[in-house]
Structures are given as C-alpha cells and as structure tokens.
Scaffold this active site. Structure first.
Site, PDB file in Angstrom:
ATOM      1  N   TYR A  89      16.084  31.024   6.237  1.00  0.00           N
ATOM      2  CA  TYR A  89      14.982  31.867   6.683  1.00  0.00           C
ATOM      3  C   TYR A  89      15.053  32.126   8.183  1.00  0.00           C
ATOM      4  O   TYR A  89      15.294  31.207   8.974  1.00  0.00           O
ATOM      5  CB  TYR A  89      13.640  31.215   6.332  1.00  0.00           C
ATOM      6  CG  TYR A  89      13.341  31.217   4.849  1.00  0.00           C
ATOM      7  CD1 TYR A  89      13.119  32.408   4.172  1.00  0.00           C
ATOM      8  CD2 TYR A  89      13.287  30.031   4.133  1.00  0.00           C
ATOM      9  CE1 TYR A  89      12.847  32.417   2.808  1.00  0.00           C
ATOM     10  CE2 TYR A  89      13.019  30.030   2.767  1.00  0.00           C
ATOM     11  CZ  TYR A  89      12.801  31.229   2.114  1.00  0.00           C
ATOM     12  OH  TYR A  89      12.541  31.232   0.764  1.00  0.00           O
TER      13      TYR A  89
ATOM     14  N   LYS B 135       0.842  -1.204   0.000  1.00  0.00           N
ATOM     15  CA  LYS B 135       0.000   0.000   0.000  1.00  0.00           C
ATOM     16  C   LYS B 135       0.878   1.255   0.000  1.00  0.00           C
ATOM     17  O   LYS B 135       2.083   1.192   0.246  1.00  0.00           O
ATOM     18  CB  LYS B 135      -0.906  -0.006   1.231  1.00  0.00           C
ATOM     19  CG  LYS B 135      -0.149   0.021   2.552  1.00  0.00           C
ATOM     20  CD  LYS B 135      -1.092  -0.083   3.738  1.00  0.00           C
ATOM     21  CE  LYS B 135      -0.300  -0.055   5.053  1.00  0.00           C
ATOM     22  NZ  LYS B 135      -1.184  -0.108   6.229  1.00  0.00           N
TER      23      LYS B 135
END
Length: 358
Positions: free
Chosen positions: A254, A34
C-alpha cells in the site's frame, strides 16, 4: 499449509520456572498467567506449571477457566473483585482476592457469605495505581481484621514502580515502606514481580510473582531473556505463500512506500495485523528464514507481510519464517517496532494457531 502458528515450548516454560526458583530460593512462586498467559494459552500453561505454588490472574473469568480446567492450587485475583456479586463466586470457587480500595472493603463488610474469603491487602508504596495509601493502611487493615467475611491471617502485597539497579532509591524506599507496615503482622508477604526477582533480591519475601520472565522474556530494555538464563517459550512462525522477482525501482504494498534499489526477490508471509503482528512495524524489522535474517519491506497488511529475500534467494513457497522465537528474540523485534515485549507477545489474535511441544 497452516498460516501463522505460535509454537509454545513447555519444556522451556518449566525450565524458566526452575531458573526463577534459583533466583528466589526461599520464596514460593506465584505464576502470573493473566492475559491468556501473556498470549501463550492460559490453561495449558497452568497445567504445565505443576511446580508453581500459586497462580494469579487479572480477571475473574480467567480464574474460573483455571478452576473448570482442573487447577486446584490457590488462585489470586490481582485486581480484586469488581462487584458485590463476585464475592459469592470467589467464595464458592476458593479464589483469593486482592483488596485495594475502600469500596471493596465496604462490600466485604456488607455481604453475607457462608465461609470467609482469603484476601491480600494491597498497599500503595509508590506505584500510585492500585493500593491503600500508607496513611490509611492501619485503619484499613484493622477493619479487615474485624470483618467476619475475611479469612485470617490477612496476606499483604505491593508492586514496585521501577526496578532500576542504577537508580535504586525509589525501589529501596518502597521496600522500606512495605516492611515498616507489615512488621509484626502475620500472613504472607509479596513484593517482587519479574524485574525484582531477577535484580532485587532484597525484595524477595514469602511469595514472588514471576510474569513475563516465565515466558523467557526480559522485563528490561536492552536485555533478552537469555541474559538471565531464561529460554524463549514462544516461536511465532508463518509460511511463505509467494516468492516473486522484483525489479529495481518497483514498489511493494500500500502507498508504495518502499522502492527496491536493486533487482531482488520478495517473499510474502501469511501473517499481518489481523493476526496481531503490529501494522506499525517499519521497513527493516527483522524476520528469520532459512538460517538468515531478512527485513520486512513496505507496510504490514491485514493478512500479509513482504520481506526482501535478496537477489540470490533460493527460498521456496512453503518455507517457514520465524517472526520471533529461538532464532530471533522477541525483545529485538519489539525494539524495532517501538513496542515493549509485553505488548508484542500479548497482542496475538485468535487467528493464530497455537501448537504445544514438550
């Protein structure tokens, strides 16, 4: 120069399947593929696992991808079908389905199918997520038995909530509840997923369902796959796209959250949260480059990560760093970030190239 690349070692994948079979020598193996085979590539992984007896997925689209890709072995839909219309698709494509609630049961009783579908009745022995409650299970099973749209025999499945060898009471109770219900009933039985395959042999029944362990990753905190004889399948790499001199006292990234205490060299890697590498990875999260471990510094950006290469660095633009893999375990990286290994490996985006090696 390629950007971020996930290198998938199919030889290691097959090794892990063989190792899992050694843990559960009397059980058939249902390979759980999956979520794009936990980020490793659904169809290629399934094609490589020729010795698996079954495959299982979460969604019907995944099952159809396997069928259209030439996979002919049994496929189980672990969450079952979501609508009445799905049943005809399952029947035509010979996809087996979990049945875990009364809505699905009623749909099976109402639909008209040219041939019956194979079902796995899921009972809730303690996970309390999906599954028929034990006090309702006998009546539910009998209705399945009486339903002409259900192939016989009915298989039975459950899921363990916490495989913990130090506190086995819950697991033991779940196993006892399962065994009490299935006693005397034909069909295949399945309890164990990765954790129970490795640590709970008393849970091994006709079929075991390896998921994360197939990919060489430990299902347990504080352990890595190699502790159980498993090999990492994915190595996530990215190139250095810049090497910069950095003065003491300068910031990077940042908000300037990281400040260099000494003169050093910073490297910039072409990978970021746009590739699925978590933005929450803190300064100090390890990266492997040129036979040593170096730390991430500053914030992870959408497309880039900065690493402190050290004041004596000789690294060059184009050198490839390993974010996790053979040299640096995914489990270790996940622990730094505060993720589970399951989350980390399955978050990669389509921007990451996948390269398969044998």
């Amino acid at each position: 120069m390629k950007g971020a690349t996930a290198i998938i070692n199919l030889k290691s994948l097959r090794h892990n399947l063989e190792k899992i079979q050694q843990y559960a020598p009397k059980s058939r193996l249902m390979a759980v593929v999956k979520a794009n085979a936990y980020g490793h590539g659904l169809l290629t992984v399934a094609q490589a696992l020729k010795n698996a007896d079954y495959f299982s997925v979460a969604r019907i689209e995944e099952a159809l991808t396997l069928r259209s890709g030439g996979i002919i072995k049994p496929i189980l839909l672990l969450e079952g079908f979501f609508s009445l219309e799905d049943l005809a698709v399952l029947q035509v494509n010979h996809i087996e389905t979990v049945i875990h609630n009364f809505e699905q049961l009623v749909a099976l009783e109402k639909v008209r199918l040219p041939e019956p579908v194979r079902v796995w009745m899921k009972i809730d022995t303690g996970m309390h997520r999906l599954g028929v409650r034990l006090e309702q299970a006998d009546a539910f099973y009998q209705r399945l038995q009486n339903c002409p749209n259900v192939a016989k025999p009915i298989h039975i499945i459950t899921h363990l909530s916490d495989v913990n060898p130090h506190h086995p009471v819950v697991t033991d109770q779940q196993i006892r509840s399962f065994d009490a219900f299935v006693q005397g009933k034909p069909g295949q039985k399945s309890i164990a997923a990765s954790g129970a395959i490795l640590l709970c042999p008393q849970s091994h029944r006709d079929v075991v369902r390896p998921g994360i362990a197939l990919y060489g990753i430990s299902p347990f905190e504080h352990f890595i796959g190699r502790d159980y004889g498993l090999l990492p399948v994915m190595t996530l790499q990215s190139p250095l796209i810049a090497v910069r001199e950095h003065k003491a006292g300068e910031t990077v990234g940042y908000a300037g959250e990281w400040i260099s205490q000494t003169a050093t060299f910073l490297g910039v890697l072409a990978i970021g949260y746009g590739d699925g590498y978590p933005q929450s990875a803190p300064t100090g999260t390890p990266v492997w480059i040129n036979d040593r471990q170096v730390p991430i510094v500053g914030r992870v950006s959408m497309d880039m990560i900065s690493v402190d290469l050290g004041r004596d660095a000789t690294d060059k633009v184009g050198d490839r760093a390993v974010l996790w893999g053979d040299q640096l375990s995914l489990e270790k990286v996940a622990s730094y970030i505060g993720y589970t290994a399951y989350e980390l490996v399955s978050k990669l985006t389509g921007r990451v190239a996948i390269s398969y090696v044998n």
